[in-house]
Design a protein around this motif. Structure first.
Motif, PDB file in Angstrom:
ATOM      1  N   THR A 132      30.822  36.492  28.580  1.00 40.82           N
ATOM      2  CA  THR A 132      29.761  37.001  27.721  1.00 40.82           C
ATOM      3  C   THR A 132      29.489  38.457  28.110  1.00 40.82           C
ATOM      4  N   LYS A 133      28.528  39.088  27.463  1.00 40.60           N
ATOM      5  CA  LYS A 133      28.186  40.468  27.839  1.00 40.60           C
ATOM      6  C   LYS A 133      27.459  40.516  29.175  1.00 40.60           C
ATOM      7  N   TYR A 134      27.066  39.327  29.718  1.00 44.83           N
ATOM      8  CA  TYR A 134      26.348  39.291  30.979  1.00 44.83           C
ATOM      9  C   TYR A 134      27.246  38.929  32.165  1.00 44.83           C
ATOM     10  N   TRP A 135      28.407  38.303  31.919  1.00 46.62           N
ATOM     11  CA  TRP A 135      29.311  37.912  33.004  1.00 46.62           C
ATOM     12  C   TRP A 135      30.721  37.779  32.489  1.00 46.62           C
ATOM     13  N   LYS A 136      31.693  37.872  33.424  1.00 46.79           N
ATOM     14  CA  LYS A 136      33.098  37.763  33.079  1.00 46.79           C
ATOM     15  C   LYS A 136      33.523  36.298  33.045  1.00 46.79           C
ATOM     16  N   LYS A 137      34.741  36.062  32.600  1.00 52.66           N
ATOM     17  CA  LYS A 137      35.256  34.693  32.475  1.00 52.66           C
ATOM     18  C   LYS A 137      35.456  34.045  33.836  1.00 52.66           C
ATOM     19  N   ASP A 138      35.902  34.842  34.820  1.00 57.40           N
ATOM     20  CA  ASP A 138      36.209  34.285  36.149  1.00 57.40           C
ATOM     21  C   ASP A 138      35.124  34.677  37.153  1.00 57.40           C
ATOM     22  N   GLN A 183      28.177  32.308  22.963  1.00 58.50           N
ATOM     23  CA  GLN A 183      28.552  33.713  23.143  1.00 58.50           C
ATOM     24  C   GLN A 183      27.621  34.455  24.100  1.00 58.50           C
ATOM     25  N   ASN A 184      26.352  34.150  24.086  1.00 61.41           N
ATOM     26  CA  ASN A 184      25.388  34.880  24.912  1.00 61.41           C
ATOM     27  C   ASN A 184      25.010  34.173  26.205  1.00 61.41           C
ATOM     28  N   ASN A 185      25.153  32.845  26.228  1.00 62.87           N
ATOM     29  CA  ASN A 185      24.679  32.083  27.390  1.00 62.87           C
ATOM     30  C   ASN A 185      25.693  31.081  27.929  1.00 62.87           C
ATOM     31  N   GLY A 186      26.851  30.979  27.281  1.00 63.48           N
ATOM     32  CA  GLY A 186      27.846  30.003  27.716  1.00 63.48           C
ATOM     33  C   GLY A 186      28.463  30.358  29.060  1.00 63.48           C
ATOM     34  N   LEU A 187      28.534  29.386  29.947  1.00 65.02           N
ATOM     35  CA  LEU A 187      29.139  29.575  31.263  1.00 65.02           C
ATOM     36  C   LEU A 187      30.538  28.974  31.336  1.00 65.02           C
ATOM     37  N   MET A 188      30.703  27.768  30.752  1.00 67.02           N
ATOM     38  CA  MET A 188      31.970  27.055  30.868  1.00 67.02           C
ATOM     39  C   MET A 188      32.064  26.026  29.758  1.00 67.02           C
ATOM     40  N   GLU A 189      33.269  25.760  29.278  1.00 65.59           N
ATOM     41  CA  GLU A 189      33.477  24.702  28.295  1.00 65.59           C
ATOM     42  C   GLU A 189      34.799  24.012  28.593  1.00 65.59           C
ATOM     43  N   ASN A 190      34.952  22.806  28.037  1.00 66.97           N
ATOM     44  CA  ASN A 190      36.189  22.065  28.263  1.00 66.97           C
ATOM     45  C   ASN A 190      36.653  21.391  26.980  1.00 66.97           C
TER      46      ASN A 190
END
Length: 387
Positions: free
Chosen positions: A381-387, A40-47
């Motif tokens: 996350t609160k630091y960046w958007k999904k795209d 939630q706070n540091n995740g960039l991408m998952e598959n």
């Protein structure tokens, strides 16, 4: 320029996590809740293969630092039952894992092309259940993950020299034991494996002039450079290095535990073990030295990791060539310390936030490349958007 291991200070923003009352921090860090926060706070991408790319909140470097973790925290609740090395994951996961590794390493070399200016490395550390879960020094997240790190060599050069007797650099005496008694038999053992892309190199070719590390460890040059990482054969050979290492050290610790032990049941190369290791006087003599010390010194015996733990790296040497190396990891030391870099993490939100925009720019650029390669979907996350 003075050669020697360096100790650098890396600021970080304190993590907003409250450890439940009555739990030790390393118990909590193995929980599903901790991994949920990491996403939630540091995740960039998952598959769909459960591979999670994330920013390192407690990083080694604020120049470039991220990890991929095989996030089995919800599908396997027992931390000691989770896969902890590439040889234990399903083939479809390994295929995605290798592709992600190849793209991230290529990205780092593009963004930091000058070997004189930047130290680039990708490393995997064993997180085996080789110690009790509450023991000091046990890795915090007991799941398979890779680290991707870039250090500024000028910053390293200007950093203080680290104490060369630091146990995290000496590996608790295991490295000296290897260098004094087992280096030749290990080289003989590995030479009988089928390498085509990886070429053995000596310490001078693999070592970094700045730190003098890695010191005498078995190393291989990646012939063909970055293009070879696009070849599945390279990753097969990268696994072959690990399999040979595991066979070597499983056999060694079996001999330490019980004199004249037979070939380990889980061995990948049983005939090679029987013909090369179990008939080698230096190998068996080294096992006797450790066995005798375990009998005489209970503290030393308690510190032994009876199953082989490891650190395996791909890094760029001073000549710009990609090098693979692997080391016995007896006391849980950090991946960077294999190359002579000791990281002192310091809580300093302001200093971290000054470096954060440039770091995130690179991480999000990398994420776009991985998404385009159909290796996952972005996380908001609160630091960046999904795209």
């Amino acid at each position: 320029m003075k050669t020697g291991p360096r100790q650098i200070t890396t600021p970080f923003r304190p993590i907003p996590l409250d450890v439940p009352e009555g739990m030790k921090p390393n118990e909590f860090f193995n929980s599903s809740e901790n991994l949920a926060d990491l996403t939630q706070n540091n995740g960039l991408m998952e598959n769909s293969e459960d591979l999670l790319l994330y920013r390192k909140a407690l990083g080694h470097s604020n120049l470039f630092d991220c990890s991929i973790i095989y996030n089995t925290s919800k599908s396997i609740l027992n931390p000691l039952g989770r896969p902890v090395r590439r040889t234990q994951v399903p083939n479809k996961v390994k295929n995605a894992w290798n592709r992600m590794n190849q793209i991230i390493i290529s990205f780092m070399l593009e963004e930091f092309p000058d070997a004189d200016k930047h130290l680039v490395l990708c490393g995997e550390a064993s997180l085996d259940s080789t110690w009790p879960i509450t023991s000091p020094g046990v890795p915090s997240i007991r799941m398979l993950h890779n680290h991707f790190i870039v250090f500024d060599k000028k910053e390293l050069e200007n950093s203080e020299i680290s104490d060369p007797k630091n146990p995290n650099l000496t590996d608790g005496g295991q490295h000296s034991l290897f260098a004094n008694y087992m280096e030749d038999v290990y080289a003989e053992f590995q030479s009988k494996l089928n390498f085509e892309i990886l070429k053995p190199v000596d310490g001078k070719a693999s070592g970094l002039a700045l730190t003098g590390y890695p010191q005498g460890l078995p190393s291989w040059e990646v012939t063909g450079g970055i293009d070879s990482l696009k070849n599945v054969k390279f990753w097969d050979e990268y696994d072959l290095v690990l399999k040979g290492f595991l066979d070597f050290y499983r056999t060694f610790f079996s001999q330490v535990s019980c004199r004249n032990s037979s070939v380990p049941k889980e061995a990948y190369f049983p005939e090679l073990i029987e013909n090369t290791l179990l008939f080698n006087t230096c190998f068996l003599s080294a096992a006797k030295k450790v066995r005798d010390k375990c009998i005489e010194d209970p503290k030393y015996s308690s510190s032994i990791r009876w199953q082989p733990a490891f650190k395996q790296l791909i890094y760029r040497n001073d000549q710009g060539k990609l090098i693979v190396t692997i080391s016995q990891n007896s006391i849980g030391n950090a991946i960077t310390e294999l190359l002579g870099v000791v990281v002192n993490r310091k809580p300093d939100a302001q200093a971290y936030e000054e470096a954060e925009p440039a770091l995130l720019e690179k991480l999000l650029k990398l994420r776009s490349r991985l998404v385009e390669a159909d290796l996952g979907e972005g996380i908001e996350t609160k630091y960046w958007k999904k795209d």
